[in-house]
Design a protein around this motif. Structure first.
Motif, PDB file in Angstrom:
ATOM      1  N   HIS A   1       9.661  16.701 -11.291  1.00 19.51           N
ATOM      2  CA  HIS A   1      10.076  16.447  -9.901  1.00 19.51           C
ATOM      3  C   HIS A   1       8.884  16.576  -8.951  1.00 19.51           C
ATOM      4  O   HIS A   1       8.217  17.614  -8.927  1.00 19.51           O
ATOM      5  N   VAL A   2       8.651  15.521  -8.224  1.00 18.27           N
ATOM      6  CA  VAL A   2       7.680  15.551  -7.115  1.00 18.27           C
ATOM      7  C   VAL A   2       8.493  15.257  -5.857  1.00 18.27           C
ATOM      8  O   VAL A   2       8.485  14.157  -5.317  1.00 18.27           O
ATOM      9  N   ASP A   3       9.257  16.257  -5.425  1.00 19.50           N
ATOM     10  CA  ASP A   3      10.245  16.039  -4.369  1.00 19.50           C
ATOM     11  C   ASP A   3      10.259  17.166  -3.347  1.00 19.50           C
ATOM     12  O   ASP A   3      11.241  17.334  -2.608  1.00 19.50           O
ATOM     13  N   GLY A   4       9.197  17.966  -3.332  1.00 24.31           N
ATOM     14  CA  GLY A   4       9.144  19.080  -2.393  1.00 24.31           C
ATOM     15  C   GLY A   4      10.006  20.262  -2.788  1.00 24.31           C
ATOM     16  O   GLY A   4      10.062  21.258  -2.075  1.00 24.31           O
ATOM     17  N   GLY A   5      10.740  20.138  -3.904  1.00 23.16           N
ATOM     18  CA  GLY A   5      11.589  21.226  -4.371  1.00 23.16           C
ATOM     19  C   GLY A   5      13.070  21.056  -4.106  1.00 23.16           C
ATOM     20  O   GLY A   5      13.865  21.936  -4.440  1.00 23.16           O
ATOM     21  N   VAL A   6      13.461  19.931  -3.503  1.00 25.07           N
ATOM     22  CA  VAL A   6      14.874  19.728  -3.155  1.00 25.07           C
ATOM     23  C   VAL A   6      15.789  19.820  -4.385  1.00 25.07           C
ATOM     24  O   VAL A   6      16.911  20.307  -4.305  1.00 25.07           O
TER      25      VAL A   6
ATOM     26  N   GLU B   1       0.828  -1.212   0.000  1.00 24.28           N
ATOM     27  CA  GLU B   1       0.000   0.000   0.000  1.00 24.28           C
ATOM     28  C   GLU B   1       0.857   1.254   0.000  1.00 24.28           C
ATOM     29  O   GLU B   1       0.407   2.323  -0.415  1.00 24.28           O
ATOM     30  N   SER B   2       2.100   1.121   0.445  1.00 27.37           N
ATOM     31  CA  SER B   2       2.998   2.281   0.459  1.00 27.37           C
ATOM     32  C   SER B   2       3.682   2.507  -0.884  1.00 27.37           C
ATOM     33  O   SER B   2       4.442   3.465  -1.036  1.00 27.37           O
ATOM     34  N   SER B   3       3.443   1.640  -1.865  1.00 26.02           N
ATOM     35  CA  SER B   3       4.055   1.800  -3.183  1.00 26.02           C
ATOM     36  C   SER B   3       3.448   2.999  -3.913  1.00 26.02           C
ATOM     37  O   SER B   3       2.232   3.202  -3.883  1.00 26.02           O
ATOM     38  N   ILE B   4       4.306   3.771  -4.584  1.00 24.85           N
ATOM     39  CA  ILE B   4       3.799   4.846  -5.441  1.00 24.85           C
ATOM     40  C   ILE B   4       2.842   4.258  -6.468  1.00 24.85           C
ATOM     41  O   ILE B   4       1.787   4.840  -6.769  1.00 24.85           O
ATOM     42  N   ALA B   5       3.188   3.088  -7.014  1.00 18.81           N
ATOM     43  CA  ALA B   5       2.352   2.458  -8.044  1.00 18.81           C
ATOM     44  C   ALA B   5       0.953   2.144  -7.521  1.00 18.81           C
ATOM     45  O   ALA B   5      -0.027   2.248  -8.266  1.00 18.81           O
ATOM     46  N   PHE B   6       0.830   1.760  -6.246  1.00 20.44           N
ATOM     47  CA  PHE B   6      -0.495   1.496  -5.676  1.00 20.44           C
ATOM     48  C   PHE B   6      -1.331   2.769  -5.691  1.00 20.44           C
ATOM     49  O   PHE B   6      -2.506   2.752  -6.078  1.00 20.44           O
ATOM     50  N   HIS B   7      -0.725   3.877  -5.287  1.00 23.61           N
ATOM     51  CA  HIS B   7      -1.476   5.135  -5.244  1.00 23.61           C
ATOM     52  C   HIS B   7      -1.797   5.624  -6.655  1.00 23.61           C
ATOM     53  O   HIS B   7      -2.879   6.174  -6.889  1.00 23.61           O
ATOM     54  N   ALA B   8      -0.879   5.400  -7.587  1.00 25.94           N
ATOM     55  CA  ALA B   8      -1.173   5.745  -8.983  1.00 25.94           C
ATOM     56  C   ALA B   8      -2.345   4.916  -9.492  1.00 25.94           C
ATOM     57  O   ALA B   8      -3.243   5.446 -10.175  1.00 25.94           O
TER      58      ALA B   8
ATOM     59  N   GLU C   1       1.087   9.645  -2.079  1.00 27.60           N
ATOM     60  CA  GLU C   1       0.011  10.132  -2.947  1.00 27.60           C
ATOM     61  C   GLU C   1       0.448  11.251  -3.893  1.00 27.60           C
ATOM     62  O   GLU C   1       0.069  11.238  -5.069  1.00 27.60           O
ATOM     63  N   PRO C   2       1.268  12.249  -3.458  1.00 27.12           N
ATOM     64  CA  PRO C   2       1.667  13.281  -4.409  1.00 27.12           C
ATOM     65  C   PRO C   2       2.370  12.708  -5.648  1.00 27.12           C
ATOM     66  O   PRO C   2       2.111  13.149  -6.777  1.00 27.12           O
ATOM     67  N   ALA C   3       3.239  11.730  -5.445  1.00 24.06           N
ATOM     68  CA  ALA C   3       3.913  11.107  -6.591  1.00 24.06           C
ATOM     69  C   ALA C   3       2.911  10.354  -7.462  1.00 24.06           C
ATOM     70  O   ALA C   3       2.982  10.393  -8.697  1.00 24.06           O
ATOM     71  N   GLY C   4       1.943   9.681  -6.825  1.00 21.81           N
ATOM     72  CA  GLY C   4       0.899   8.987  -7.581  1.00 21.81           C
ATOM     73  C   GLY C   4       0.066   9.947  -8.416  1.00 21.81           C
ATOM     74  O   GLY C   4      -0.287   9.642  -9.563  1.00 21.81           O
ATOM     75  N   ARG C   5      -0.202  11.116  -7.857  1.00 28.43           N
ATOM     76  CA  ARG C   5      -0.950  12.143  -8.617  1.00 28.43           C
ATOM     77  C   ARG C   5      -0.135  12.626  -9.825  1.00 28.43           C
ATOM     78  O   ARG C   5      -0.688  12.877 -10.900  1.00 28.43           O
TER      79      ARG C   5
ATOM     80  N   LEU D   1       9.175  10.962 -17.061  1.00 26.37           N
ATOM     81  CA  LEU D   1       9.494  10.369 -15.767  1.00 26.37           C
ATOM     82  C   LEU D   1       9.027  11.276 -14.633  1.00 26.37           C
ATOM     83  O   LEU D   1       9.014  12.495 -14.768  1.00 26.37           O
ATOM     84  N   ILE D   2       8.664  10.636 -13.524  1.00 23.68           N
ATOM     85  CA  ILE D   2       8.456  11.336 -12.258  1.00 23.68           C
ATOM     86  C   ILE D   2       9.685  11.092 -11.393  1.00 23.68           C
ATOM     87  O   ILE D   2      10.079   9.937 -11.167  1.00 23.68           O
ATOM     88  N   SER D   3      10.315  12.161 -10.919  1.00 21.72           N
ATOM     89  CA  SER D   3      11.416  12.044  -9.976  1.00 21.72           C
ATOM     90  C   SER D   3      10.867  12.345  -8.583  1.00 21.72           C
ATOM     91  O   SER D   3      10.610  13.501  -8.239  1.00 21.72           O
ATOM     92  N   ALA D   4      10.649  11.280  -7.823  1.00 27.15           N
ATOM     93  CA  ALA D   4      10.005  11.425  -6.510  1.00 27.15           C
ATOM     94  C   ALA D   4      11.049  11.566  -5.405  1.00 27.15           C
ATOM     95  O   ALA D   4      12.164  11.039  -5.507  1.00 27.15           O
TER      96      ALA D   4
END
Length: 257
Positions: A247-252, A18-25, A224-228, A186-189
């Motif tokens: 990038h879905v990384d908070g801006g780092v 359930e913690s997988s990004i793919a699950f939330h996607a 969830e943000p990465a899944g979105r 690509l999504i860079s999480a």
């Protein structure tokens, strides 16, 4: 109210927990109107259990992306289930333990080759296996997952070069599949407490960077943000975006000293 994936047929890899990004996607994709099919390896029964937590039932098929026989039968299995595809999520990465955790200088090539095959080359092989399922006139969207390969991260070792290879592979796929109207992004999480993260020795040391450098508050327990982000790229809301890393990384990624 219609969703941004209404009528879309999406193949999703990498649903392990359930913690997988793919699950939330997968969950958000269903909520946004998509029909989905999941792939799993090496334990389809694990993914089948997790899939029961999705809003709607979905088929799970076994797929080892390094197995030519599995890739060869994928088209027929997906066509029988969904009729075709409009998009896919490549959420696959693996490196043997001796390629991680501070062992960079001592990792044998066999382990490096495994990391490259599973984590980078498979983006190409999976996309090509799915290509006949994507209608030429409509095209489709390929989305993969990376962890910013611009930098040398603590403990990440050979997964770093593997992700750099994934990012380059994405650009070349975008170049060659653009004429078929297939977008590749690509999504860079940022770091998350997923199964993949837990397999990296000393992952906590790497994740600490986000405590002090993320402009937006970063929650390692919230995929969830990465899944979105994945679902947004699978939708038609980025019709002329390809070869990109979002990038879905908070801006780092953009912070200096």
């Amino acid at each position: 109210m219609s969703g941004i994936l209404d009528g879309k047929r999406i193949l999703i890899t990498g649903v392990l927990m359930e913690s997988s990004i793919a699950f939330h996607a997968a969950k958000i994709a269903q909520e946004q109107g998509a029909e989905i099919i999941l792939t799993a390896f090496p334990r389809p029964t694990l993914t089948e259990r997790i899939a029961k937590k999705l809003p709607k039932p979905t088929k799970v098929i076994e797929l080892d992306v390094t197995n030519e026989e599995h890739l060869g039968r994928l088209e027929d299995v997906v066509r029988a289930e969904l009729g075709g595809l409009d998009g896919l999520l490549h959420s696959i990465g693996f490196a043997p333990q001796d390629a991680l955790g501070g062992n960079f200088l001592n990792t044998p090539f066999e382990s490096v080759a495994t990391a490259m095959h599973v984590s980078a080359y498979s983006l190409k092989s999976l996309t090509m296996a799915c290509l006949p399922l994507m209608p030429e006139e409509q095209g489709g969207s390929v989305v993969g997952m990376t962890f910013d390969a611009q930098f040398a991260w603590p403990q990440y070792d050979w997964m770093g070069p593997a992700k750099a290879a994934l990012e380059a592979t994405n650009r070349y796929l975008a170049r060659d599949l653009g004429p078929r109207n297939i977008r590749c992004n690509l999504i860079s999480a940022g770091p998350l407490g997923s199964m993949a993260a837990k397999s990296i020795p000393g992952f906590g040391e790497l994740a600490k960077v986000w405590d002090t450098r993320s402009p937006l508050a970063w929650d390692m327990s919230d995929p969830e943000p990465a899944g979105r982000g994945v679902v947004a790229l699978l939708s038609d809301f980025f019709p002329k975006t390809t070869g990109e890393i979002i990038h879905v990384d908070g801006g780092v990624h953009m912070m200096g000293a």
